[in-house]
Design an enzyme around this catalytic site. Structure first.
Site, PDB file in Angstrom:
ATOM      1  N   GLN A 188     -28.503  16.189 -17.217  1.00  0.00           N
ATOM      2  CA  GLN A 188     -29.149  14.883 -17.125  1.00  0.00           C
ATOM      3  C   GLN A 188     -28.804  14.217 -15.792  1.00  0.00           C
ATOM      4  O   GLN A 188     -27.637  14.060 -15.452  1.00  0.00           O
ATOM      5  CB  GLN A 188     -28.715  14.010 -18.311  1.00  0.00           C
ATOM      6  N   ASP A 220     -35.850  22.442 -17.227  1.00  0.00           N
ATOM      7  CA  ASP A 220     -36.415  21.323 -16.477  1.00  0.00           C
ATOM      8  C   ASP A 220     -37.308  21.826 -15.334  1.00  0.00           C
ATOM      9  O   ASP A 220     -38.038  21.045 -14.735  1.00  0.00           O
ATOM     10  CB  ASP A 220     -35.282  20.471 -15.866  1.00  0.00           C
ATOM     11  N   LYS A 252     -33.850  13.183 -26.697  1.00  0.00           N
ATOM     12  CA  LYS A 252     -34.035  14.635 -26.567  1.00  0.00           C
ATOM     13  C   LYS A 252     -33.364  15.352 -27.735  1.00  0.00           C
ATOM     14  O   LYS A 252     -33.938  16.270 -28.332  1.00  0.00           O
ATOM     15  CB  LYS A 252     -33.477  15.128 -25.223  1.00  0.00           C
TER      16      LYS A 252
END
Ligand code: NAP
Length: 302
Positions: free
Chosen positions: A94, A117, A50
């Site tokens: 995460q 997200d 990422k």
């Protein structure tokens, strides 16, 4: 007829190419902060990829790496600070967080406007009600892929196998917004194969290696395989790939082979089009994360 392979790398490149001029037009680079707590090896790879994608695209990124012993309260404080910072447009926590951490409260603490997200309940609500807002990256990428390949969705029967908050549920909702007739399946579904055989578009998101065999796939269906399963047992590789020398050699070199949820040989035989594993849905997730970060920066700099 040979099935069409839906190449995720091409769609990823198209998504990233759209991001570039939008980033160039902003008065400052978009900013993404990633919180990676502890040392989960898979998470470390995801986060590295990422951060790399950000660097390649000109997105400012910042990685916070608290130790695995971090307290929920410390993570909440870190999120709170990121929520306040002007140059940060996206915050990604995460998963999985260390076991003792209250993951739900950490995810809830992320400001919905920076929730790239699409996991915050506000954004889940926006998705359900068709309002703008960040959408879960993998399912949003799948829709982009279907559009890229001009695969009609409206009026077709889509069957989604899996009902997780990050893949199955948002996938089903996005397909519904595209006017598919949607069925969601899960571990308690009776005669899963029969339900899947009804699908014009079959999405595998159950996380079971090669589980969707020929009897699950209607001839001519489009199969989108979200599953990523690493097989580390040679006998299983031999069974799934029916003794393929090439796959066994790959296994011997690397000590593992990636397989999706759809059976790789059966899907190629029965589907009209399908996403391979690797190289299908996989590349789309990070690309959509980048797109969500650019969307957020545009909204915030307006
Ligand atoms: P998850 O949270 O484990 O959810 C799996 C879902 O599949 C659950 O709803 C479960 O049903 C259902 N399921 C499990 N076994 C089943 C069976 N035998 N028959 C029918 N349904 C079954 O997994 P996830 O996070 O959604 O991920 C799914 C897969 O996608 C995994 O392989 C993951 O690695 C992969 N993934 C890929 C990407 C990407 O970038 N390509 C991104 C995210 C995830 P219940 O709800 O009844 O338990």
């Amino acid at each position: 007829m040979m099935a069409q392979i839906l190449d995720g790398a091409r769609v990823r490149d198209a998504i990233l190419d759209e991001c570039r001029p939008r980033i160039a037009a902003l008065r400052r680079p978009p900013g993404l902060a990633v919180i990676l707590a502890g040392h989960d090896p898979a998470s470390e790879i995801y986060v590295r990829n990422k951060v790399k994608a950000c660097a390649e695209l000109g997105i400012y990124s910042e990685k916070l790496t608290p130790p695995g012993t971090v307290a929920t309260s410390e993570l909440l404080a870190a999120v709170d600070e990121l929520n306040r910072r002007k140059e940060i447009d996206g915050i990604l926590v995460q998963m999985p967080l260390p076991k003792h951490v209250d993951s739900q409260s950490v995810l809830l603490a992320v400001s919905p406007e920076k929730d790239v997200d699409g996991f915050h309940p506000c954004n889940v609500g926006n998705l359900v009600t068709g309002r703008p807002g960040p959408k879960s990256c993998t399912p949003a990428g799948v829709i982009r892929l279907l559009r890229y390949y001009d695969i009609p969705i409206a009026g077709r029967h889509a069957v989604v196998v899996g009902r997780s908050d990050i893949v199955g549920k948002p996938m089903a909702m996005l397909l519904l917004h595209e006017n598919a007739t949607v069925t969601i399946c899960h571990s308690k579904t009776k005669d899963l194969a029969a339900v899947c055989r009804e699908a014009d578009i079959l999405v595998g998101a159950l996380g079971r290696a090669a589980a969707l065999t020929a009897e699950f796939i209607k001839p001519g269906a489009v199969v989108v395989d979200v599953g990523i399963n690493r097989i580390t047992d040679r006998a299983e590789v031999e069974r799934i790939f029916r003794g393929s020398k090439e796959k066994l050699e790959a296994f011997d070199r690397r000590g593992g082979v990636l397989v999706g949820d759809a059976h790789p040989l059966d899907v190629a035989e029965r589907a009209s089009a399908y996403t391979p594993v690797p190289g299908g849905v996989g590349p789309l997730t990070i690309a959509m994360l980048m797109a969500n970060t650019v969307d957020s920066a545009e909204r915030r700099l307006r």
